[in-house]
Design a protein around this motif. Structure first.
Motif, PDB file in Angstrom:
ATOM      1  N   LYS A  16       0.841  -1.202   0.000  1.00  0.00           N
ATOM      2  CA  LYS A  16       0.000   0.000   0.000  1.00  0.00           C
ATOM      3  C   LYS A  16       0.872   1.247   0.000  1.00  0.00           C
ATOM      4  N   LYS A  18       1.973  -6.554   5.828  1.00  0.00           N
ATOM      5  CA  LYS A  18       0.731  -6.929   6.499  1.00  0.00           C
ATOM      6  C   LYS A  18      -0.363  -5.999   6.019  1.00  0.00           C
ATOM      7  N   HIS A  19      -1.574  -6.532   5.809  1.00  0.00           N
ATOM      8  CA  HIS A  19      -2.677  -5.700   5.330  1.00  0.00           C
ATOM      9  C   HIS A  19      -3.964  -6.131   6.020  1.00  0.00           C
ATOM     10  N   PHE A  34      -7.008  -6.062   5.070  1.00  0.00           N
ATOM     11  CA  PHE A  34      -7.988  -6.707   4.203  1.00  0.00           C
ATOM     12  C   PHE A  34      -7.950  -8.224   4.376  1.00  0.00           C
ATOM     13  N   ARG A  35      -6.741  -8.753   4.610  1.00  0.00           N
ATOM     14  CA  ARG A  35      -6.592 -10.207   4.787  1.00  0.00           C
ATOM     15  C   ARG A  35      -7.192 -10.687   6.103  1.00  0.00           C
ATOM     16  N   ALA A  36      -7.428  -9.741   7.010  1.00  0.00           N
ATOM     17  CA  ALA A  36      -8.027 -10.088   8.295  1.00  0.00           C
ATOM     18  C   ALA A  36      -9.515  -9.764   8.317  1.00  0.00           C
ATOM     19  N   GLY A  37     -10.075  -9.503   7.132  1.00  0.00           N
ATOM     20  CA  GLY A  37     -11.512  -9.264   7.040  1.00  0.00           C
ATOM     21  C   GLY A  37     -11.934  -7.827   7.232  1.00  0.00           C
ATOM     22  N   LYS A  57     -12.584  -4.158   5.773  1.00  0.00           N
ATOM     23  CA  LYS A  57     -12.841  -3.551   4.470  1.00  0.00           C
ATOM     24  C   LYS A  57     -12.053  -2.252   4.303  1.00  0.00           C
TER      25      LYS A  57
END
Length: 210
Positions: free
Chosen positions: A49, A195-196, A198-201, A203
């Motif tokens: 990002k 780490k992002h 989005f991968r942890a749900g 939005k």
């Protein structure tokens, strides 16, 4: 014991001062050797990002210096983004903003439509870059259009190399920048994803993503 501690601190301070003086002298010599200026071709790419965010940061710096600038967005279309609001509502006299895309390719699902939108964006970009009054042009997410061959890579390279005014900066963002573009560029930064959310749900959220 206190005197020994004080003496040791004085020695450390003198060592630090001497070290910093050497570093400053070296940096001053470097500055003396680098007096030239030119319009840069700048590429922000990579899976992490911050590519567009960094580009918009440069646009805001240009505005702060009173330098006319412009933005062409190749993917985002009618999105109500924070950067679009800020620039159009507050700095329209210094920064032109053109959202030429129609959304991500998986949303449009129409290759010919995507190619046509990219072509319109590129024509607008060329007009803006050629304008001698404009000092910086941000081509937001053009690398995505190039990745999917919506634009002719060689045409873009030839234009940037042969027609870009000498003092105009052009910033190109988007992941998967073509190797040929990276080779042509003066400044290339690759954002690395560690780490992002989005991968942890989580939005996309206003102020962070748009």
């Amino acid at each position: 014991m206190q005197d020994d501690a004080d003496n040791s601190a004085d020695v450390d301070a003198e060592k630090h001062k001497a070290k910093m003086q050497k570093i400053k002298a070296a940096r001053d010599r470097m500055k003396e050797d680098r007096q030239g200026e030119k319009g840069l071709i700048i590429v922000h790419t990579g899976p992490g990002k911050g590519k567009s965010s960094s580009g918009f940061g440069m646009i805001l710096r240009s505005i702060a210096h009173g330098m006319p600038c412009a933005v062409v967005q190749f993917i985002k279309g009618g999105w109500d983004t924070g950067e679009r609001r800020l620039l159009t509502e507050n700095f329209g006299e210094l920064c032109q903003f053109h959202a030429m895309g129609e959304g991500f390719t998986w949303e449009t699902q129409d290759k010919s439509r995507d190619i046509a939108a990219a072509a319109r964006g590129w024509e607008k970009a060329k007009d803006l870059i050629r304008d001698p009054e404009i000092r910086m042009v941000l081509l937001d997410e053009i690398n995505i259009a190039l990745r999917y061959d919506y634009l002719d890579l060689q045409e873009v390279l030839d234009f940037l190399r042969d027609e870009k005014p000498e003092m105009t900066h052009v910033v190109l963002t988007g992941r998967n920048a073509k190797p040929e573009l990276i080779e042509l560029a003066d400044l290339v930064t690759e954002m690395t994803l560690v780490k992002h959310p989005f991968r942890a749900g989580i939005k996309a959220q206003a102020g962070v993503e748009f």
